[in-house]
Motif scaffolding. Structure first.
Motif, PDB file in Angstrom:
ATOM      1  N   VAL A   1     -35.605  83.842  33.665  1.00 34.47           N
ATOM      2  CA  VAL A   1     -35.259  84.116  32.265  1.00 34.47           C
ATOM      3  C   VAL A   1     -33.768  84.429  32.140  1.00 34.47           C
ATOM      4  O   VAL A   1     -33.076  83.930  31.238  1.00 34.47           O
ATOM      5  N   PHE A   2     -33.249  85.244  33.055  1.00 32.52           N
ATOM      6  CA  PHE A   2     -31.828  85.598  33.026  1.00 32.52           C
ATOM      7  C   PHE A   2     -30.949  84.378  33.267  1.00 32.52           C
ATOM      8  O   PHE A   2     -29.902  84.222  32.626  1.00 32.52           O
ATOM      9  N   ALA A  40     -46.680  94.579  40.965  1.00 31.29           N
ATOM     10  CA  ALA A  40     -47.556  93.575  40.343  1.00 31.29           C
ATOM     11  C   ALA A  40     -46.803  92.658  39.383  1.00 31.29           C
ATOM     12  O   ALA A  40     -47.352  91.645  38.939  1.00 31.29           O
ATOM     13  N   LEU A  41     -45.569  93.007  39.051  1.00 34.19           N
ATOM     14  CA  LEU A  41     -44.778  92.189  38.129  1.00 34.19           C
ATOM     15  C   LEU A  41     -44.280  90.928  38.817  1.00 34.19           C
ATOM     16  O   LEU A  41     -43.975  90.933  40.015  1.00 34.19           O
ATOM     17  N   ASN A  42     -44.183  89.848  38.061  1.00 32.79           N
ATOM     18  CA  ASN A  42     -43.713  88.571  38.610  1.00 32.79           C
ATOM     19  C   ASN A  42     -42.193  88.488  38.450  1.00 32.79           C
ATOM     20  O   ASN A  42     -41.677  87.913  37.489  1.00 32.79           O
ATOM     21  N   TRP A  43     -41.482  89.053  39.424  1.00 30.68           N
ATOM     22  CA  TRP A  43     -40.025  89.180  39.299  1.00 30.68           C
ATOM     23  C   TRP A  43     -39.320  87.843  39.289  1.00 30.68           C
ATOM     24  O   TRP A  43     -38.247  87.699  38.699  1.00 30.68           O
ATOM     25  N   GLN A  81     -38.303  80.722  27.908  1.00 30.23           N
ATOM     26  CA  GLN A  81     -37.949  82.076  28.317  1.00 30.23           C
ATOM     27  C   GLN A  81     -39.035  83.075  27.899  1.00 30.23           C
ATOM     28  O   GLN A  81     -39.394  83.971  28.661  1.00 30.23           O
ATOM     29  N   TYR A  82     -39.511  82.921  26.681  1.00 29.82           N
ATOM     30  CA  TYR A  82     -40.581  83.795  26.177  1.00 29.82           C
ATOM     31  C   TYR A  82     -41.831  83.632  27.039  1.00 29.82           C
ATOM     32  O   TYR A  82     -42.492  84.618  27.417  1.00 29.82           O
ATOM     33  N   PHE A  83     -42.163  82.398  27.365  1.00 26.78           N
ATOM     34  CA  PHE A  83     -43.317  82.101  28.211  1.00 26.78           C
ATOM     35  C   PHE A  83     -43.175  82.778  29.575  1.00 26.78           C
ATOM     36  O   PHE A  83     -44.110  83.405  30.081  1.00 26.78           O
ATOM     37  N   LEU A  84     -41.963  82.685  30.166  1.00 26.92           N
ATOM     38  CA  LEU A  84     -41.725  83.294  31.476  1.00 26.92           C
ATOM     39  C   LEU A  84     -41.778  84.819  31.398  1.00 26.92           C
ATOM     40  O   LEU A  84     -42.246  85.481  32.338  1.00 26.92           O
ATOM     41  N   THR A  85     -41.326  85.384  30.277  1.00 24.70           N
ATOM     42  CA  THR A  85     -41.377  86.836  30.116  1.00 24.70           C
ATOM     43  C   THR A  85     -42.818  87.321  30.038  1.00 24.70           C
ATOM     44  O   THR A  85     -43.171  88.377  30.583  1.00 24.70           O
TER      45      THR A  85
END
Length: 325
Positions: free
Chosen positions: A54-55, A45-48, A233-237
């Motif tokens: 982010v990386f 379910a995680l949005n990889w 990055q925070y938003f994407l995390t």
């Protein structure tokens, strides 16, 4: 008797060991205490895709900082390459993690700079950090006011006009300090009773006077791009963990967290705790998925701070300090 070079080598290894031990215990404690694994979504379910992005943005984040530092070093007559500047910035992250509000950043960068260049490097770092602080305030102040507007039943509702005027006014004050420091600092110098602080500000004034308007514009622009990069990055995390939040609430909360973290003093070991507590306080206004918010804060800290710090640690250990790195 130890030679000076052998003593410095031992100091580097001891510093590196201290960094690794610190990172190990901080990571262990927060994995055990702050995160409730039962609240996590399943791996599928995680949005990889968001985490991969982010990386990829992490090197860009620090490359922007390296470009700032490189410009000011070259302004001081140093013939530096981007790679040298980037390595010094990475070294700064390894020592900044120990100090309040990342003040140790300066010391880390000095480790990879030869003796005759260290004074220039010190003042270049001070100016770059000042531009980053200014950018955080310029973007964070409107974000905080926007956050207050969005919080339901906060009792702090203001009209849109009042929010705009307050944000614009405070932002102009920040920019005034950044661009007109040569006028403001002499006034502050006259008011300071301690000679040490007066001498420090006089040297700071000399550095700022040497920076042209073009330099200040570039530094502020790069700093704002860097602020937007790690905010993204925070938003994407947060997207990676699937937290259900509206776009406006997420953006305003992120900017509010970064602003508050910047202006709140804290001890070195409490850096991640401060970020976690602020994130909980801010995001709790819009969501109950606080475990996932904590996880996002922790993960972005690992990616943007811990990994570069480990990289910087190895650079410190493997660099010959006698010449330029």
């Amino acid at each position: 008797m130890f030679s000076r070079s052998s003593m410095f080598k031992w100091m580097k290894w001891l510093l590196g060991l201290a960094i690794l031990l610190y990172l190990f215990f901080v990571l262990r404690d927060h994995l055990k205490q702050d995160l409730s694994w039962s609240d996590f979504p399943s791996i599928s379910a995680l949005n990889w895709w968001a985490l991969i992005f982010v990386f990829f943005l992490m090197p860009l984040n620090w490359a922007l900082e390296a470009l700032k530092w490189l410009r000011m070093m070259r302004r001081n007559g140093e013939n530096w390459s981007f790679r040298q500047a980037f390595n010094c910035v990475m070294a700064g992250t390894s020592t900044a993690i120990f100090t309040p509000n990342r003040l140790g950043d300066v010391a880390g960068r000095m480790v990879l700079v030869s003796g005759e260049n260290r004074e220039d490097a010190f003042w270049a770092t001070v100016l770059c950090n000042s531009s980053q602080l200014s950018a955080l305030l310029v973007l964070g102040i409107p974000g905080l006011f926007f956050f207050i507007q969005l919080v339901p039943d906060s009792g702090l509702e203001f009209s849109s006009t009042a929010v705009f005027l307050a944000s614009a006014g405070l932002t102009m004050i920040v920019l005034l300090f950044f661009y007109r420091a040569s006028v403001i600092i002499p006034v502050i110098i006259d008011l300071l009773p301690l000679k040490t602080w007066r001498e420090y500000l006089q040297k700071t004034l000399a550095v700022l006077s040497n920076a042209s308007l073009s330099d200040l514009n570039v530094l502020l622009l790069l700093s704002m791009l860097r602020t937007l990069t790690y905010a993204f990055q925070y938003f994407l995390t947060i997207l990676f963990f699937g937290v259900k939040l509206g776009l406006a609430e997420t953006v305003a909360s992120i900017l509010a967290v970064y602003l508050l973290k910047t202006v709140v003093p804290y001890l070195p070991a409490m850096g991640i705790l401060v970020r976690a507590e602020l994130s909980l306080w801010v995001f709790s206004a819009f969501t109950d998925e606080l475990t996932l918010i904590l996880a996002a804060s922790f993960l972005i800290w690992v990616i943007n701070v811990v990994l570069p710090a480990i990289w910087g640690y190895f650079l410190i250990l493997t660099t010959n300090i006698k010449g330029k790195s």
